[in-house]
Enzyme design. Sequence first.
Site, PDB file in Angstrom:
ATOM      1  N   ASN A  11       0.856  -1.193   0.000  1.00 44.70           N
ATOM      2  CA  ASN A  11       0.000   0.000   0.000  1.00 44.70           C
ATOM      3  C   ASN A  11       0.895   1.247   0.000  1.00 44.70           C
ATOM      4  O   ASN A  11       1.718   1.413   0.916  1.00 44.70           O
ATOM      5  CB  ASN A  11      -0.897  -0.056   1.243  1.00 44.70           C
ATOM      6  CG  ASN A  11      -1.824   1.139   1.350  1.00 44.70           C
ATOM      7  OD1 ASN A  11      -1.398   2.261   1.142  1.00 44.70           O
ATOM      8  ND2 ASN A  11      -3.071   0.910   1.691  1.00 44.70           N
ATOM      9  N   HIS A  14       0.936   6.180   1.953  1.00 47.00           N
ATOM     10  CA  HIS A  14       1.660   7.116   2.819  1.00 47.00           C
ATOM     11  C   HIS A  14       2.858   7.770   2.151  1.00 47.00           C
ATOM     12  O   HIS A  14       3.431   8.713   2.701  1.00 47.00           O
ATOM     13  CB  HIS A  14       1.972   6.457   4.159  1.00 47.00           C
ATOM     14  CG  HIS A  14       0.693   6.122   4.870  1.00 47.00           C
ATOM     15  ND1 HIS A  14      -0.218   7.100   5.243  1.00 47.00           N
ATOM     16  CD2 HIS A  14       0.112   4.943   5.173  1.00 47.00           C
ATOM     17  CE1 HIS A  14      -1.277   6.531   5.780  1.00 47.00           C
ATOM     18  NE2 HIS A  14      -1.105   5.226   5.748  1.00 47.00           N
ATOM     19  N   ARG A  22       3.584  18.850   2.009  1.00 44.62           N
ATOM     20  CA  ARG A  22       4.221  20.033   1.473  1.00 44.62           C
ATOM     21  C   ARG A  22       3.551  20.566   0.204  1.00 44.62           C
ATOM     22  O   ARG A  22       3.891  21.636  -0.265  1.00 44.62           O
ATOM     23  CB  ARG A  22       5.675  19.715   1.110  1.00 44.62           C
ATOM     24  CG  ARG A  22       6.632  19.786   2.260  1.00 44.62           C
ATOM     25  CD  ARG A  22       6.886  21.224   2.630  1.00 44.62           C
ATOM     26  NE  ARG A  22       7.711  21.322   3.814  1.00 44.62           N
ATOM     27  CZ  ARG A  22       9.021  21.513   3.793  1.00 44.62           C
ATOM     28  NH1 ARG A  22       9.671  21.594   2.664  1.00 44.62           N
ATOM     29  NH2 ARG A  22       9.684  21.626   4.914  1.00 44.62           N
ATOM     30  N   HIS A  47      -5.657   3.691  -1.656  1.00 47.23           N
ATOM     31  CA  HIS A  47      -6.981   4.055  -1.146  1.00 47.23           C
ATOM     32  C   HIS A  47      -7.271   5.506  -1.517  1.00 47.23           C
ATOM     33  O   HIS A  47      -6.630   6.425  -0.998  1.00 47.23           O
ATOM     34  CB  HIS A  47      -6.975   3.874   0.385  1.00 47.23           C
ATOM     35  CG  HIS A  47      -8.280   4.151   1.054  1.00 47.23           C
ATOM     36  ND1 HIS A  47      -8.451   4.023   2.409  1.00 47.23           N
ATOM     37  CD2 HIS A  47      -9.490   4.554   0.579  1.00 47.23           C
ATOM     38  CE1 HIS A  47      -9.691   4.323   2.737  1.00 47.23           C
ATOM     39  NE2 HIS A  47     -10.340   4.665   1.644  1.00 47.23           N
ATOM     40  N   ARG A  49      -9.386   8.279  -0.876  1.00 47.80           N
ATOM     41  CA  ARG A  49     -10.377   8.691   0.121  1.00 47.80           C
ATOM     42  C   ARG A  49     -11.221   9.848  -0.410  1.00 47.80           C
ATOM     43  O   ARG A  49     -10.755  10.634  -1.233  1.00 47.80           O
ATOM     44  CB  ARG A  49      -9.684   9.139   1.408  1.00 47.80           C
ATOM     45  CG  ARG A  49      -9.270   8.003   2.307  1.00 47.80           C
ATOM     46  CD  ARG A  49      -8.654   8.532   3.595  1.00 47.80           C
ATOM     47  NE  ARG A  49      -8.516   7.473   4.563  1.00 47.80           N
ATOM     48  CZ  ARG A  49      -9.401   7.200   5.526  1.00 47.80           C
ATOM     49  NH1 ARG A  49     -10.473   7.952   5.684  1.00 47.80           N
ATOM     50  NH2 ARG A  49      -9.199   6.204   6.350  1.00 47.80           N
ATOM     51  N   ARG A  53      -6.956  12.817   1.175  1.00 50.38           N
ATOM     52  CA  ARG A  53      -5.886  13.206   2.111  1.00 50.38           C
ATOM     53  C   ARG A  53      -4.527  12.624   1.725  1.00 50.38           C
ATOM     54  O   ARG A  53      -3.506  13.127   2.148  1.00 50.38           O
ATOM     55  CB  ARG A  53      -6.239  12.821   3.541  1.00 50.38           C
ATOM     56  CG  ARG A  53      -6.200  11.346   3.782  1.00 50.38           C
ATOM     57  CD  ARG A  53      -6.361  11.015   5.244  1.00 50.38           C
ATOM     58  NE  ARG A  53      -7.704  11.269   5.736  1.00 50.38           N
ATOM     59  CZ  ARG A  53      -8.197  10.710   6.830  1.00 50.38           C
ATOM     60  NH1 ARG A  53      -7.450   9.899   7.547  1.00 50.38           N
ATOM     61  NH2 ARG A  53      -9.422  10.958   7.240  1.00 50.38           N
ATOM     62  N   GLU A  74      -8.696   0.631  -3.246  1.00 47.26           N
ATOM     63  CA  GLU A  74      -9.519   0.671  -2.034  1.00 47.26           C
ATOM     64  C   GLU A  74     -10.400   1.895  -2.067  1.00 47.26           C
ATOM     65  O   GLU A  74      -9.924   3.002  -2.393  1.00 47.26           O
ATOM     66  CB  GLU A  74      -8.615   0.799  -0.812  1.00 47.26           C
ATOM     67  CG  GLU A  74      -8.149  -0.486  -0.254  1.00 47.26           C
ATOM     68  CD  GLU A  74      -7.351  -0.240   1.007  1.00 47.26           C
ATOM     69  OE1 GLU A  74      -7.614   0.729   1.735  1.00 47.26           O
ATOM     70  OE2 GLU A  74      -6.427  -1.012   1.230  1.00 47.26           O
ATOM     71  N   THR A 104      -7.099   6.554  10.433  1.00 47.36           N
ATOM     72  CA  THR A 104      -6.928   5.456   9.489  1.00 47.36           C
ATOM     73  C   THR A 104      -8.204   4.630   9.524  1.00 47.36           C
ATOM     74  O   THR A 104      -9.097   4.912  10.324  1.00 47.36           O
ATOM     75  CB  THR A 104      -5.680   4.618   9.846  1.00 47.36           C
ATOM     76  OG1 THR A 104      -5.507   3.593   8.858  1.00 47.36           O
ATOM     77  CG2 THR A 104      -5.809   3.962  11.219  1.00 47.36           C
ATOM     78  N   THR A 105      -8.291   3.614   8.662  1.00 51.71           N
ATOM     79  CA  THR A 105      -9.532   2.849   8.565  1.00 51.71           C
ATOM     80  C   THR A 105      -9.776   2.076   9.859  1.00 51.71           C
ATOM     81  O   THR A 105      -9.042   1.141  10.186  1.00 51.71           O
ATOM     82  CB  THR A 105      -9.450   1.881   7.363  1.00 51.71           C
ATOM     83  OG1 THR A 105      -9.021   2.628   6.228  1.00 51.71           O
ATOM     84  CG2 THR A 105     -10.795   1.250   7.088  1.00 51.71           C
ATOM     85  N   GLU A 155     -11.205  -9.314   3.035  1.00 48.40           N
ATOM     86  CA  GLU A 155      -9.937  -8.956   3.687  1.00 48.40           C
ATOM     87  C   GLU A 155     -10.242  -8.765   5.158  1.00 48.40           C
ATOM     88  O   GLU A 155     -11.088  -7.932   5.519  1.00 48.40           O
ATOM     89  CB  GLU A 155      -9.330  -7.686   3.080  1.00 48.40           C
ATOM     90  CG  GLU A 155      -8.012  -7.329   3.783  1.00 48.40           C
ATOM     91  CD  GLU A 155      -7.133  -6.362   2.998  1.00 48.40           C
ATOM     92  OE1 GLU A 155      -7.196  -6.351   1.746  1.00 48.40           O
ATOM     93  OE2 GLU A 155      -6.376  -5.624   3.649  1.00 48.40           O
ATOM     94  N   HIS A 198      -3.752  -4.495   7.563  1.00 48.57           N
ATOM     95  CA  HIS A 198      -3.793  -3.357   8.487  1.00 48.57           C
ATOM     96  C   HIS A 198      -2.874  -3.567   9.685  1.00 48.57           C
ATOM     97  O   HIS A 198      -3.054  -4.476  10.468  1.00 48.57           O
ATOM     98  CB  HIS A 198      -5.209  -3.039   8.987  1.00 48.57           C
ATOM     99  CG  HIS A 198      -5.324  -1.601   9.428  1.00 48.57           C
ATOM    100  ND1 HIS A 198      -5.808  -0.604   8.605  1.00 48.57           N
ATOM    101  CD2 HIS A 198      -4.948  -0.998  10.563  1.00 48.57           C
ATOM    102  CE1 HIS A 198      -5.757   0.541   9.245  1.00 48.57           C
ATOM    103  NE2 HIS A 198      -5.231   0.333  10.426  1.00 48.57           N
TER     104      HIS A 198
HETATM  105  N1  PXP Z   1      -5.839  -3.214   3.903  1.00 47.47           N
HETATM  106  C1  PXP Z   1      -6.813  -2.286   3.948  1.00 47.47           C
HETATM  107  C2  PXP Z   1      -8.177  -2.663   3.504  1.00 47.47           C
HETATM  108  C3  PXP Z   1      -6.524  -0.972   4.373  1.00 47.47           C
HETATM  109  O1  PXP Z   1      -7.497  -0.051   4.424  1.00 47.47           O
HETATM  110  C4  PXP Z   1      -5.199  -0.646   4.712  1.00 47.47           C
HETATM  111  C5  PXP Z   1      -4.839   0.744   5.086  1.00 47.47           C
HETATM  112  O2  PXP Z   1      -5.578   1.201   6.090  1.00 47.47           O
HETATM  113  C6  PXP Z   1      -4.234  -1.640   4.654  1.00 47.47           C
HETATM  114  C7  PXP Z   1      -4.576  -2.924   4.248  1.00 47.47           C
HETATM  115  C8  PXP Z   1      -2.807  -1.371   5.004  1.00 47.47           C
HETATM  116  O3  PXP Z   1      -2.697  -1.050   6.354  1.00 47.47           O
HETATM  117  P1  PXP Z   1      -1.315  -0.492   6.907  1.00 47.47           P
HETATM  118  O4  PXP Z   1      -1.040   0.769   6.177  1.00 47.47           O
HETATM  119  O5  PXP Z   1      -1.592  -0.291   8.362  1.00 47.47           O
HETATM  120  O6  PXP Z   1      -0.283  -1.542   6.652  1.00 47.47           O
END
Ligand code: PXP
Length: 248
Positions: A11, A14, A22, A47, A49, A53, A74, A104-105, A155, A198
């Site tokens: 993922n 971030h 910035r 993801h 959103r 963000r 996502e 976060t989710t 998931e 997650h």
């Molecule tokens: N899977 C899902 C469905 C997510 O929403 C996220 C991010 O929140 C992740 C995996 C990855 O989680 P993390 O960034 O905490 O590793």
Amino acid sequence: MTADKLRLGVNIDHVATIRNARGGDNPDPVRAAIMAEAAGADGITAHLREDRRHIVDADIDGLMAALTVPLNFEMAATDEMQAIALRHKPHAVCLVPEKREERTTEGGLDVAGNDTALAAYIAPLRDMGARVSMFIAADRVQVDACLRIGAPVIELHAGAYADAWAEGRWDDRDVELAKITHMTAYAHDLGLEVHVGHGLTYDCVGPVAALPQVAELNIGHFIIGEAIFQGLGPAIVQMRRCMDEARA
Ligand code: PXP
């Protein structure tokens, strides 16, 4: 029965969080995705959103154009996101609950409480060819609902397990791992493909990766954080090694 090779979805949200702190173009999440692919990621997760963000619409354009591995898109179950998914046709769509005020989710999607609406919502995404997954708590009622609405993939939310591990609450960790273990086996027996994600880290990924029916782990925040210290490629390689050693 064991799922085929355990896949790692990286993922890259971030990377975009840092860019957006910035403004401007750096660091570029599409570049990170290409590097992740080169380091052995089996897929990329992003993801989009509602509040944009981290990932923004142009990132999805860039990822669709650049990736050779599957994109796991996502999104919340909104009309806007459904239209974007139908336009881009990603390999996979993962429906997640989304609250503007959360960091976060938090928690899983309530599929059981919204089964009729979600069945109708996912139908065009499935017709378009996406592998639709539902991000849910490790709860039998939710797993049953996913089967009922025709979602082929679930998931399981590993956040409570990962938090318990990080905070040294070992009894809670064991309880949460047991839930994930049981629901993974249960869902797999029903014919659902099982992913977990997650909060996973080098420390806590092993017991989840060891579950033979898990097909995919989606991991972001920890890998992107480690990339500051190790570089993105080595962080992915190390996560892959943790997964493979546990699975072996
Ligand atoms: N899977 C899902 C469905 C997510 O929403 C996220 C991010 O929140 C992740 C995996 C990855 O989680 P993390 O960034 O905490 O590793």
